[in-house]
Design an enzyme around this catalytic site. Structure first.
Site, PDB file in Angstrom:
ATOM      1  N   CYS A  18       0.831  -1.204   0.000  1.00  0.00           N
ATOM      2  CA  CYS A  18       0.000   0.000   0.000  1.00  0.00           C
ATOM      3  C   CYS A  18       0.865   1.253   0.000  1.00  0.00           C
ATOM      4  O   CYS A  18       0.365   2.352  -0.248  1.00  0.00           O
ATOM      5  CB  CYS A  18      -0.944   0.008   1.194  1.00  0.00           C
ATOM      6  N   LYS A  21       0.692   3.434  -3.076  1.00  0.00           N
ATOM      7  CA  LYS A  21      -0.486   4.259  -3.364  1.00  0.00           C
ATOM      8  C   LYS A  21      -0.062   5.675  -3.743  1.00  0.00           C
ATOM      9  O   LYS A  21       0.895   6.206  -3.176  1.00  0.00           O
ATOM     10  CB  LYS A  21      -1.320   4.400  -2.080  1.00  0.00           C
ATOM     11  N   ASP A  51     -14.442   6.563   1.701  1.00  0.00           N
ATOM     12  CA  ASP A  51     -14.710   5.256   2.296  1.00  0.00           C
ATOM     13  C   ASP A  51     -13.943   4.154   1.573  1.00  0.00           C
ATOM     14  O   ASP A  51     -13.300   4.391   0.555  1.00  0.00           O
ATOM     15  CB  ASP A  51     -16.222   4.989   2.327  1.00  0.00           C
ATOM     16  N   ASP A  92     -11.532  -4.391   2.343  1.00  0.00           N
ATOM     17  CA  ASP A  92     -12.416  -3.227   2.201  1.00  0.00           C
ATOM     18  C   ASP A  92     -13.892  -3.624   2.234  1.00  0.00           C
ATOM     19  O   ASP A  92     -14.740  -2.827   2.626  1.00  0.00           O
ATOM     20  CB  ASP A  92     -12.091  -2.457   0.913  1.00  0.00           C
ATOM     21  N   GLY A 140     -10.379 -12.449 -14.351  1.00  0.00           N
ATOM     22  CA  GLY A 140      -9.310 -11.498 -14.083  1.00  0.00           C
ATOM     23  C   GLY A 140      -8.778 -10.919 -15.373  1.00  0.00           C
ATOM     24  O   GLY A 140      -9.321 -11.150 -16.456  1.00  0.00           O
ATOM     25  N   HIS A 141      -7.702 -10.137 -15.233  1.00  0.00           N
ATOM     26  CA  HIS A 141      -7.065  -9.526 -16.382  1.00  0.00           C
ATOM     27  C   HIS A 141      -5.575  -9.425 -16.100  1.00  0.00           C
ATOM     28  O   HIS A 141      -5.168  -9.134 -14.983  1.00  0.00           O
ATOM     29  CB  HIS A 141      -7.654  -8.135 -16.636  1.00  0.00           C
ATOM     30  N   SER A 142      -4.749  -9.688 -17.134  1.00  0.00           N
ATOM     31  CA  SER A 142      -3.304  -9.632 -16.921  1.00  0.00           C
ATOM     32  C   SER A 142      -2.640  -8.822 -18.022  1.00  0.00           C
ATOM     33  O   SER A 142      -3.071  -8.858 -19.175  1.00  0.00           O
ATOM     34  CB  SER A 142      -2.731 -11.053 -16.907  1.00  0.00           C
ATOM     35  N   ASP A 228     -10.734   0.228   7.408  1.00  0.00           N
ATOM     36  CA  ASP A 228      -9.538  -0.570   7.642  1.00  0.00           C
ATOM     37  C   ASP A 228      -8.316   0.330   7.493  1.00  0.00           C
ATOM     38  O   ASP A 228      -8.353   1.352   6.819  1.00  0.00           O
ATOM     39  CB  ASP A 228      -9.467  -1.813   6.747  1.00  0.00           C
TER      40      ASP A 228
HETATM   41 CO    CO Z   1      -9.781   0.432   3.154  1.00  0.00          CO
HETATM   42 CO    CO Z   2      -8.762  -0.255  -1.000  1.00  0.00          CO
HETATM   43 CO    CO Z   3      -8.882   0.719   0.707  1.00  0.00          CO
END
Ligand code: CO
Ligand code: CO
Ligand code: CO
Length: 354
Positions: A18, A21, A51, A92, A140-142, A228
């Site tokens: 993360c 990000k 959210d 999430d 899915g996708h790749s 989260d």
């Molecule tokens: Co979250």
């Molecule tokens: Co997320």
């Molecule tokens: Co999130």
């Protein structure tokens, strides 16, 4: 026969988990410039409240929850990376009070230069984690990409009256966190080969743990707000809750569970850039007790990957929920309280006690 040492997955990208990000300041600048979407009464949770997932009402008693998360390797072991990426993406749905149902894999991989077995192991880790969550992978996708990335788009169901958002935390509520923090600093130290095998196993286990048990336990209570803790760090996500709820949140630093040796590693310089960005972003709305130094402040802002739930619940029920969580094996702790309102300011505020 190959004499090469095994590929270190985390060495293939500059940022991990993360922590890769796009920062909240940059992101809000872009989102602000977009046209306002048409109002839709069935869009129960959309873009405007920071959210965890979108919620769209299908009928009076059913809504879908949709979310997507993907990132670069946060650990070197491909199977563990797949587990963590799946647990993080599914989280999430839990954070919104939903039950995850289906998922689509999102894959970026240097398919001509890296061993295909690595990708197979990533996807096997994700599949095992999805199975544990009761999630069916439907496709899915790749794409062929220089840096490997993996994640999932996840869809879940929730009763429209049982949606848990950032809004709704009330003065007097206690705050429960269900996983320890320090993950960004620990995993930065993994990249620099500073952790023991036991320490890598410990932080991997924290990240790979589903928030399923925490969410199921929480669902038996009247929770006021939930999110989260991921890339924006504990204070970043707590601030989103404070803003969404027009509240002042007080966090007791001593009560926040932190992985062992996080402080020592932070002092040695293993503080990821994302963590420092988070700190800069929240600073205008956070008052730190003067006893907290820069390292303490960074740790509280540390960019988490696949962190725990942050739950606001009435004081009268907080101890019971905490006990239920702990009895179910969740590493939960009461870390603070909602101590006031910031109604009318359009802002939230956080006070951190020493
Ligand atoms: Co979250
Ligand atoms: Co997320
Ligand atoms: Co999130």
């Amino acid at each position: 026969m190959s004499t090469e040492s095994p590929i270190k997955l985390t060495s293939l990208s500059s940022k991990g988990g993360c922590g890769c990000k796009i920062g909240p300041a940059d992101l809000s600048q872009v989102v602000r410039s977009l046209p306002q979407p048409e109002p839709n009464p069935d869009l129960l949770v959309g873009l405007d409240t920071s959210d965890d997932a979108g919620v769209y009402r299908l009928s009076a008693d059913m809504a879908i929850v949709q979310t997507v998360d993907f990132f670069t390797p946060i650990v070197d072991d491909p199977y563990s990376f797949g587990q963590i990426a799946a647990a993080n993406a599914i989280s999430d749905i839990y954070a919104m009070g939903g039950k995850p149902l289906t998922a689509l894999n999102i894959v970026a991989f240097p398919i001509t230069t890296l061993d295909k077995q690595i990708l197979a192991d990533i996807m096997r880790g994700a599949a095992d984690k999805a199975k544990e969550a009761g999630v069916t992978i439907v496709g899915g996708h790749s794409i062929d990409d220089k840096e490997p990335k993996f994640g999932m788009a996840v869809t879940g169901l929730v009763h429209p009256d049982r949606v848990r958002t950032n809004a709704g935390a009330q003065a007097g509520d206690r705050l429960i966190l269900t996983k320890p923090i320090g993950v960004g600093i620990m995993t930065t130290a993994i990249k620099k080969e500073q952790l023991t095998a036991e320490e890598i196993a410990r932080v991997t286990k924290v990240m790979a743990a589903l928030n399923k048990t925490a969410a199921e336990t929480m669902s038996r209570y009247e929770v006021h707000a939930c999110t989260d803790v991921t890339g924006f760090g504990l204070l970043g996500h707590a601030l989103e809750m404070a803003k969404g709820s027009q509240a002042t949140i007080t966090i007791d630093r001593q009560a926040v569970p932190i992985l062992p040796r996080t402080r020592e590693l932070a002092e040695q310089g293993f503080v990821p850039g994302g963590t420092k960005n988070n700190f800069a972003h929240v600073t205008p709305n956070v008052t730190f007790d003067p006893s907290l130094d820069q390292i303490d402040q960074w740790i509280l802002c540390d960019a988490v990957t696949s962190g725990g739930l942050l739950i606001a619940i009435a004081d009268s029920q907080a101890e019971a929920l905490l006990r239920d969580l702990q009895e179910a094996g969740v590493e939960a702790a009461i870390i603070g309280a909602v101590t006031g309102t910031s109604a009318g300011t359009g802002q939230g505020h956080i006070q951190v006690q020493g």
